[in-house]
Design a protein around this motif. Structure first.
Motif, PDB file in Angstrom:
ATOM      1  N   GLU A  34       0.802  -1.224   0.000  1.00  0.00           N
ATOM      2  CA  GLU A  34       0.000   0.000   0.000  1.00  0.00           C
ATOM      3  C   GLU A  34       0.839   1.280   0.000  1.00  0.00           C
ATOM      4  O   GLU A  34       0.294   2.369  -0.161  1.00  0.00           O
ATOM      5  CB  GLU A  34      -0.933   0.017   1.210  1.00  0.00           C
ATOM      6  CG  GLU A  34      -1.983  -1.083   1.189  1.00  0.00           C
ATOM      7  CD  GLU A  34      -3.053  -0.908   2.247  1.00  0.00           C
ATOM      8  OE1 GLU A  34      -4.210  -1.255   1.972  1.00  0.00           O
ATOM      9  OE2 GLU A  34      -2.723  -0.424   3.360  1.00  0.00           O
ATOM     10  N   ALA A  49       3.072   4.372  -1.027  1.00  0.00           N
ATOM     11  CA  ALA A  49       3.474   5.190  -2.168  1.00  0.00           C
ATOM     12  C   ALA A  49       3.704   6.607  -1.657  1.00  0.00           C
ATOM     13  O   ALA A  49       2.975   7.079  -0.778  1.00  0.00           O
ATOM     14  CB  ALA A  49       2.413   5.190  -3.259  1.00  0.00           C
ATOM     15  N   GLU A  65       3.208   9.956  -2.868  1.00  0.00           N
ATOM     16  CA  GLU A  65       2.545  10.680  -3.951  1.00  0.00           C
ATOM     17  C   GLU A  65       2.011  12.032  -3.483  1.00  0.00           C
ATOM     18  O   GLU A  65       1.076  12.588  -4.050  1.00  0.00           O
ATOM     19  CB  GLU A  65       1.414   9.819  -4.531  1.00  0.00           C
ATOM     20  CG  GLU A  65       1.914   8.517  -5.118  1.00  0.00           C
ATOM     21  CD  GLU A  65       0.822   7.629  -5.690  1.00  0.00           C
ATOM     22  OE1 GLU A  65       1.158   6.685  -6.415  1.00  0.00           O
ATOM     23  OE2 GLU A  65      -0.372   7.902  -5.413  1.00  0.00           O
ATOM     24  N   LYS A  66       2.651  12.541  -2.454  1.00  0.00           N
ATOM     25  CA  LYS A  66       2.237  13.784  -1.811  1.00  0.00           C
ATOM     26  C   LYS A  66       2.172  14.961  -2.776  1.00  0.00           C
ATOM     27  O   LYS A  66       1.323  15.843  -2.648  1.00  0.00           O
ATOM     28  CB  LYS A  66       3.212  14.077  -0.667  1.00  0.00           C
ATOM     29  CG  LYS A  66       2.934  15.322   0.128  1.00  0.00           C
ATOM     30  CD  LYS A  66       3.959  15.446   1.248  1.00  0.00           C
ATOM     31  CE  LYS A  66       3.759  16.707   2.058  1.00  0.00           C
ATOM     32  NZ  LYS A  66       4.761  16.814   3.146  1.00  0.00           N
ATOM     33  N   LEU A 105       1.836  14.790  -6.162  1.00  0.00           N
ATOM     34  CA  LEU A 105       1.126  14.522  -7.415  1.00  0.00           C
ATOM     35  C   LEU A 105      -0.276  15.136  -7.358  1.00  0.00           C
ATOM     36  O   LEU A 105      -0.938  15.106  -6.311  1.00  0.00           O
ATOM     37  CB  LEU A 105       0.997  13.019  -7.655  1.00  0.00           C
ATOM     38  CG  LEU A 105       2.283  12.242  -7.978  1.00  0.00           C
ATOM     39  CD1 LEU A 105       1.961  10.766  -8.129  1.00  0.00           C
ATOM     40  CD2 LEU A 105       2.946  12.780  -9.226  1.00  0.00           C
ATOM     41  N   SER A 106      -0.725  15.668  -8.477  1.00  0.00           N
ATOM     42  CA  SER A 106      -2.076  16.221  -8.537  1.00  0.00           C
ATOM     43  C   SER A 106      -3.123  15.133  -8.371  1.00  0.00           C
ATOM     44  O   SER A 106      -4.184  15.346  -7.800  1.00  0.00           O
ATOM     45  CB  SER A 106      -2.294  16.945  -9.873  1.00  0.00           C
ATOM     46  OG  SER A 106      -1.374  17.997 -10.020  1.00  0.00           O
ATOM     47  N   GLU A 107      -2.810  13.942  -8.879  1.00  0.00           N
ATOM     48  CA  GLU A 107      -3.719  12.808  -8.760  1.00  0.00           C
ATOM     49  C   GLU A 107      -2.949  11.574  -8.329  1.00  0.00           C
ATOM     50  O   GLU A 107      -1.927  11.230  -8.917  1.00  0.00           O
ATOM     51  CB  GLU A 107      -4.407  12.534 -10.104  1.00  0.00           C
ATOM     52  CG  GLU A 107      -5.448  11.439 -10.036  1.00  0.00           C
ATOM     53  CD  GLU A 107      -6.146  11.209 -11.366  1.00  0.00           C
ATOM     54  OE1 GLU A 107      -6.835  10.184 -11.496  1.00  0.00           O
ATOM     55  OE2 GLU A 107      -5.985  12.056 -12.278  1.00  0.00           O
ATOM     56  N   GLN A 108      -3.429  10.914  -7.288  1.00  0.00           N
ATOM     57  CA  GLN A 108      -2.753   9.722  -6.780  1.00  0.00           C
ATOM     58  C   GLN A 108      -2.881   8.566  -7.766  1.00  0.00           C
ATOM     59  O   GLN A 108      -3.936   8.352  -8.351  1.00  0.00           O
ATOM     60  CB  GLN A 108      -3.341   9.300  -5.441  1.00  0.00           C
ATOM     61  CG  GLN A 108      -2.935  10.206  -4.290  1.00  0.00           C
ATOM     62  CD  GLN A 108      -3.343   9.622  -2.955  1.00  0.00           C
ATOM     63  OE1 GLN A 108      -4.286   8.841  -2.869  1.00  0.00           O
ATOM     64  NE2 GLN A 108      -2.633   9.969  -1.908  1.00  0.00           N
ATOM     65  N   LYS A 109      -1.772   7.831  -7.936  1.00  0.00           N
ATOM     66  CA  LYS A 109      -1.781   6.658  -8.810  1.00  0.00           C
ATOM     67  C   LYS A 109      -2.033   5.377  -8.017  1.00  0.00           C
ATOM     68  O   LYS A 109      -2.602   4.426  -8.529  1.00  0.00           O
ATOM     69  CB  LYS A 109      -0.440   6.551  -9.547  1.00  0.00           C
ATOM     70  CG  LYS A 109      -0.157   7.730 -10.480  1.00  0.00           C
ATOM     71  CD  LYS A 109       1.215   7.590 -11.129  1.00  0.00           C
ATOM     72  CE  LYS A 109       1.512   8.775 -12.043  1.00  0.00           C
ATOM     73  NZ  LYS A 109       2.867   8.685 -12.650  1.00  0.00           N
ATOM     74  N   THR A 110      -1.572   5.352  -6.765  1.00  0.00           N
ATOM     75  CA  THR A 110      -1.758   4.179  -5.910  1.00  0.00           C
ATOM     76  C   THR A 110      -3.002   4.379  -5.063  1.00  0.00           C
ATOM     77  O   THR A 110      -3.060   5.303  -4.247  1.00  0.00           O
ATOM     78  CB  THR A 110      -0.529   3.964  -5.004  1.00  0.00           C
ATOM     79  OG1 THR A 110       0.637   3.870  -5.816  1.00  0.00           O
ATOM     80  CG2 THR A 110      -0.675   2.711  -4.163  1.00  0.00           C
ATOM     81  N   LYS A 111      -3.976   3.530  -5.256  1.00  0.00           N
ATOM     82  CA  LYS A 111      -5.245   3.671  -4.542  1.00  0.00           C
ATOM     83  C   LYS A 111      -5.594   2.360  -3.835  1.00  0.00           C
ATOM     84  O   LYS A 111      -6.222   1.475  -4.424  1.00  0.00           O
ATOM     85  CB  LYS A 111      -6.346   4.067  -5.518  1.00  0.00           C
ATOM     86  CG  LYS A 111      -6.096   5.425  -6.182  1.00  0.00           C
ATOM     87  CD  LYS A 111      -7.170   5.766  -7.199  1.00  0.00           C
ATOM     88  CE  LYS A 111      -6.868   7.124  -7.844  1.00  0.00           C
ATOM     89  NZ  LYS A 111      -7.875   7.492  -8.876  1.00  0.00           N
ATOM     90  N   ASP A 150       8.809   8.355   4.228  1.00  0.00           N
ATOM     91  CA  ASP A 150       8.226   9.679   4.015  1.00  0.00           C
ATOM     92  C   ASP A 150       9.235  10.786   4.309  1.00  0.00           C
ATOM     93  O   ASP A 150       9.316  11.780   3.569  1.00  0.00           O
ATOM     94  CB  ASP A 150       6.991   9.865   4.899  1.00  0.00           C
ATOM     95  CG  ASP A 150       5.777   9.094   4.389  1.00  0.00           C
ATOM     96  OD1 ASP A 150       5.805   8.619   3.228  1.00  0.00           O
ATOM     97  OD2 ASP A 150       4.800   8.965   5.147  1.00  0.00           O
TER      98      ASP A 150
END
Length: 485
Positions: free
Chosen positions: A119, A121, A123-124, A126-132, A169
């Motif tokens: 789980e 990633a 992605e702080k 990124l405009s849109e998260q890739k890992t969901k 992080d």
């Protein structure tokens, strides 16, 4: 994802070895896949039968039975976690058998770790998260008489994972955000609520302590250095103490011995050692280990300015030893020198481990597979190796002969901060040995293992958090009363 003990879930996971012939269910599907070599049950191989008319079953390969290890289980269940996410599964179940030669509690911990690792990633930005992540609940159907032990293990692995994810992080943050002061703030925010005593010294106190080596490195930056001390007093009846010292260069340009531009883009990762020890302290405190542990970080930036230290300088240190600066890009060892001496003399630690992205030479020698190690105490080194093996974080001990020590002897100062191109990882480690006051000590060079340009196994692209588990296991099992040698 919550790891629960019991039965339930939309999808059932079937564990299959290469030599498996008969299944309790889905035999027809398995025979079909096996006959056509669609599914060979290689370790980590998955086949999903998930659809409105499907069986809602995933076949998970474990490879050859005699080659099964806790590490292969972690990797296999990491792959499973990604597969569940791919199909947007919200709950799943696996029946966990007793595997020969593997502890049942540790088996379930490895399974849980692999799933939880899937789980992560960063992605702080990124405009849109890739890992969901989609899995809300994963059920472990375990042996009835082992439930209590497994529950203990699941709680512990959750605590360890929190430490690993915190380390990642912190390390993944760019230098424009992760300044020395920000690192100190994050350490306080994460650790103080858990009962860890966090104290931070600014430049004035650092100077008062005589940390001339640390201060020399920090002079080129407008950001004030921070000396961060984190104490977990888990056993008030004991005076024994383990020290964890992490390199805290929140950015390293190389100083006047400037790095080539292509080598600078990831130099925010040079504080990986500090991220690892802070992450380990979170896991230690959350698990309320019955041990006394202090973590120390000398945090600063190595930049260029009119005040920056220069090649050819001779600087002092808290230990009173003078150092010839032959290369300002060999700065981590200078900050660690004062941090290690503080751990040995002020904190009076019984054992010390330092963790650092110290040398490019370690990457050349060991790549991204093994962490390099230097020690002054073989008994303590054995403890670290045992902890690393349990963690699945391999460590390789390098030699420490006197001939290598001769390479860092100074001519106009007591020591040189580099010993030449040859054996760079060894001479850097032996430079640090000069500041531990003969306390049992192990140096871990994570230059190759702390950061990956591409993910491998359950380790993601970017910061890996490698050594958090090793330090946690060491703290948990450490015997701090071994003789100083």
């Amino acid at each position: 994802m919550k790891i629960l003990i019991g039965k339930g879930g939309q999808v059932e996971v079937l564990l299959i070895f290469k030599e498996t012939e008969q299944l309790d269910k889905s035999q027809e599907l398995y025979d079909y896949l096996k006959e056509r070599e669609i599914f060979k049950a290689a370790s980590g191989e998955v086949y999903s039968d998930i659809s409105p008319k499907g069986n809602n079953i995933i076949l998970l390969g474990l490879g050859e039975k005699e080659k099964l290890t806790l590490e292969s289980l972690r990797k296999a269940f990491y792959t499973l976690g990604k597969e569940l996410m791919k199909y947007k599964v919200e709950s799943a179940e696996v029946e966990v058998p007793k595997f020969e030669n593997l502890c049942y509690k540790e088996t379930n911990m490895a399974i849980a770790e692999g799933l939880l690792q899937s789980e992560y990633a960063f992605e702080k930005y990124l405009s849109e998260q890739k890992t969901k992540p989609t899995v809300k609940e994963f059920f472990l159907n375990v042996l009835e008489d082992k439930k209590d032990k497994v529950e203990e293990g699941i709680e512990e692995i959750n605590n360890i994972i929190e430490g690993i994810f915190l380390a990642r992080d912190l390390i993944n943050e760019p230098a424009i955000v992760m300044t020395p002061k920000e690192l100190a703030i994050r350490a306080k925010e994460e650790l103080s609520p858990l009962g860890v005593e966090v104290e931070v010294f600014g430049e004035e106190k650092i100077e008062e302590l005589g940390m001339k080596s640390f201060l020399a490195v920090s002079k080129g930056s407008a950001n004030e250095p921070q000396f961060i001390i984190m104490k977990w007093n888990g056993n008030k009846a004991s005076k024994e103490k383990l020290a964890l010292v992490g390199k805290g260069l929140t950015y390293d340009s190389g100083g006047y011995s400037i790095k080539p531009s292509e080598g600078m883009a990831t130099m925010y990762v040079d504080m990986a050692g500090s991220g690892v020890v802070i992450g380990a302290m979170k896991s230690i405190a959350k698990s309320k280990l019955n041990k006394n542990v202090v973590a120390i970080v000398a945090a600063c930036e190595n930049l260029i300015s009119g005040e920056a230290y220069k090649p050819g300088d001779i600087i002092g240190s808290m230990a009173g030893k003078t150092i010839e600066v032959l290369n300002t890009d060999a700065e981590g060892r200078l900050t660690l020198a004062d941090a290690l001496y503080y751990a040995a003399t002020i904190e009076k630690a019984d054992k010390i481990v330092d963790v650092a992205t110290l040398t490019g030479a370690c990457i050349i020698a060991l790549g991204s597979i093994y962490t390099g190690a230097i020690t002054n105490n073989e008994e303590f080194m054995s403890e670290v190796e045992k902890a690393s093996k349990k963690a699945g974080e391999p460590v390789w001990q390098l030699p420490s002969n006197d001939e290598y020590r001769d390479l860092i002897k100074g001519t106009t100062g007591d020591l040189k901060n580099v010993g030449g191109r040859q054996a760079g990882t060894i001479t850097a480690g032996l430079f640090l040995e000069e500041f531990v006051n003969d306390i049992p000590w192990v140096h871990l060079d994570i230059a190759g293992t702390s950061y990956l340009p591409a993910g491998t196994g359950y380790l993601p692209k970017g910061a890996t958090g490698v050594s958090v588990k090793t330090l946690y296991n060491l703290a948990k099992d450490c015997n701090c009363s071994c003789e100083h040698k």
